[in-house]
Design a protein around this motif. Structure first.
Motif, short mmCIF file in Angstrom:
data_model
loop_
_atom_site.label_atom_id
_atom_site.label_comp_id
_atom_site.label_asym_id
_atom_site.label_seq_id
_atom_site.Cartn_x
_atom_site.Cartn_y
_atom_site.Cartn_z
N TYR A 130 10.31 0.18 -2.67
CA TYR A 130 9.49 -0.82 -2.23
C TYR A 130 8.32 0.10 -1.34
O TYR A 130 7.05 -0.57 -1.58
N MET A 133 5.70 0.63 -4.17
CA MET A 133 4.99 -0.62 -4.57
C MET A 133 4.03 -1.17 -3.39
O MET A 133 2.87 -1.37 -3.66
N HIS A 134 4.27 -0.65 -2.33
CA HIS A 134 3.44 -0.93 -1.14
C HIS A 134 2.02 -0.23 -1.14
O HIS A 134 1.01 -0.56 -0.99
N TRP A 138 0.96 -3.20 -5.00
CA TRP A 138 1.53 -4.14 -6.26
C TRP A 138 2.47 -5.27 -5.56
O TRP A 138 2.99 -6.12 -6.41
N LEU A 139 2.59 -5.11 -4.35
CA LEU A 139 3.48 -6.17 -3.73
C LEU A 139 2.97 -7.66 -4.19
O LEU A 139 1.67 -7.63 -4.24
N ASN A 140 3.82 -8.46 -4.50
CA ASN A 140 3.68 -9.85 -4.67
C ASN A 140 2.77 -10.01 -5.91
O ASN A 140 1.43 -10.68 -6.15
N ALA A 144 4.93 -5.21 -9.93
CA ALA A 144 6.24 -4.56 -9.23
C ALA A 144 7.50 -5.35 -9.75
O ALA A 144 8.38 -4.74 -9.55
N TRP A 214 15.66 -7.77 -6.03
CA TRP A 214 14.16 -6.96 -5.99
C TRP A 214 13.13 -8.04 -5.87
O TRP A 214 12.15 -7.89 -5.27
N VAL A 218 9.90 -8.15 -3.06
CA VAL A 218 8.44 -7.62 -3.44
C VAL A 218 7.56 -8.99 -3.85
O VAL A 218 6.37 -8.82 -3.83
N ILE A 219 8.25 -10.17 -3.89
CA ILE A 219 7.31 -11.33 -4.11
C ILE A 219 7.41 -12.44 -3.08
O ILE A 219 8.56 -12.79 -2.68
N ASN A 220 6.41 -12.49 -2.33
CA ASN A 220 6.16 -13.63 -1.30
C ASN A 220 5.75 -14.98 -1.98
O ASN A 220 5.99 -15.88 -1.22
#
Length: 278
Positions: A130, A133-134, A138-140, A144, A214, A218-220
């Motif tokens: 995580y 990815m931050h 690549w978050l959201n 990711a 996961w 990582v997906i909002n």
């Protein structure tokens, strides 16, 4: 005596099959029940499986739900799972071929390090992944979901077992005929491992189709969410609408059942051959 043994074995297998399929039947038939009837019948009778009142309303409410775009969840999951499966087959097959047929320094040590990664629980790498990815921004995003899933240590191990069985004489003959190493890999090695590739593809696709933790992290953006997280949105502080949950689960099961229906012969063959060669 042999006939009696066969009959007893058959009866035991039928009982086990019924026990295994009963929850699935209850899920499917529950998707066709009104919410008021869902938990009305708990004793062992025909209405525990067969609804008294049949309705399509649950499926309509799931598919055409404006707050939770279920069809979008299916599309997102299908897209991510398909791309990850293709990349896993390409990247891991090349890595497995290198470990099985090529010579390079410290090959045994590198392979042992790869195999040691199989004993590390996924929860241990959850926070580092995580944070990575931050840091990459690549978050959201689909990156990711796709890029961290491209490598499968188990897939490399399984394909290596198949590739190791390809006779070196065939590869040598192809080299003498003027075939390059990539052409030998594509024309000779890969066709010998079709059952293993299909098995790995099915396992990868199913793993990404059922992925929950996961994507949740990582997906909002709700419009980019995966199907298992989307199903959980039918639960709220006011309670869980189990009729919609069962309908959504039934719909999400259909693509997997279709895949296994058409590819089950190769899947069983791949599992059997990997067991023999392992």
């Amino acid at each position: 005596m042999k006939r009696l043994t066969n009959v007893v074995t058959m009866i035991v297998m039928i009982v086990i099959a019924l026990i295994s399929i009963a929850p699935i039947l209850w899920m499917v038939t529950g998707a066709f029940r009104p919410y008021q009837e869902l938990f009305k019948y708990t004793s062992l009778n025909i209405h525990l499986i067969v609804p008294v009142e049949w309705t399509w309303k649950n499926f309509h409410n799931v598919i055409f739900n404006t707050r939770n775009p279920f069809l979008r969840y299916i599309w997102n999951t299908l897209l991510v799972a398909s791309i990850v499966t293709i990349l896993v087959l390409i990247i891991n097959s090349m890595a497995a071929f290198a470990f099985a047929k090529l010579r390079f320094p410290f090959k045994t040590v590198v392979f042992a390090l790869f195999m040691s990664a199989m004993i590390i629980p996924g929860e241990v790498t959850l926070v580092p992944n995580y944070l990575l990815m931050h840091d990459l921004g690549w978050l959201n995003s689909y990156k990711a979901l796709i890029i961290p899933s491209m490598l499968s240590v188990f897939g490399i191990f399984m394909l290596r077992q198949f590739f190791a069985e390809v006779p070196n004489e065939m590869m040598e003959a192809a080299r003498i005929d003027g075939a390059t190493l990539p052409r030998t890999f594509v024309a000779i090695v890969l066709p010998a491992a079709v059952p293993a590739l299909i098995t790995l593809g099915l396992m990868t696709f199913l793993g990404n189709w059922d992925s929950y933790l996961w994507p949740l992290i990582v997906i909002n953006d709700q419009k980019m969410q995966m199907i298992q997280v989307g199903i959980s949105t039918f639960s709220s502080n006011e309670g869980t609408d189990w009729s919609k949950v069962l309908a959504a689960n039934t719909l999400s099961t259909v693509p997997i059942l279709l895949l296994f229906l058409f590819l089950q012969r190769y899947y069983i063959q791949g599992i059997t051959m990997s067991g023999i060669k392992g």
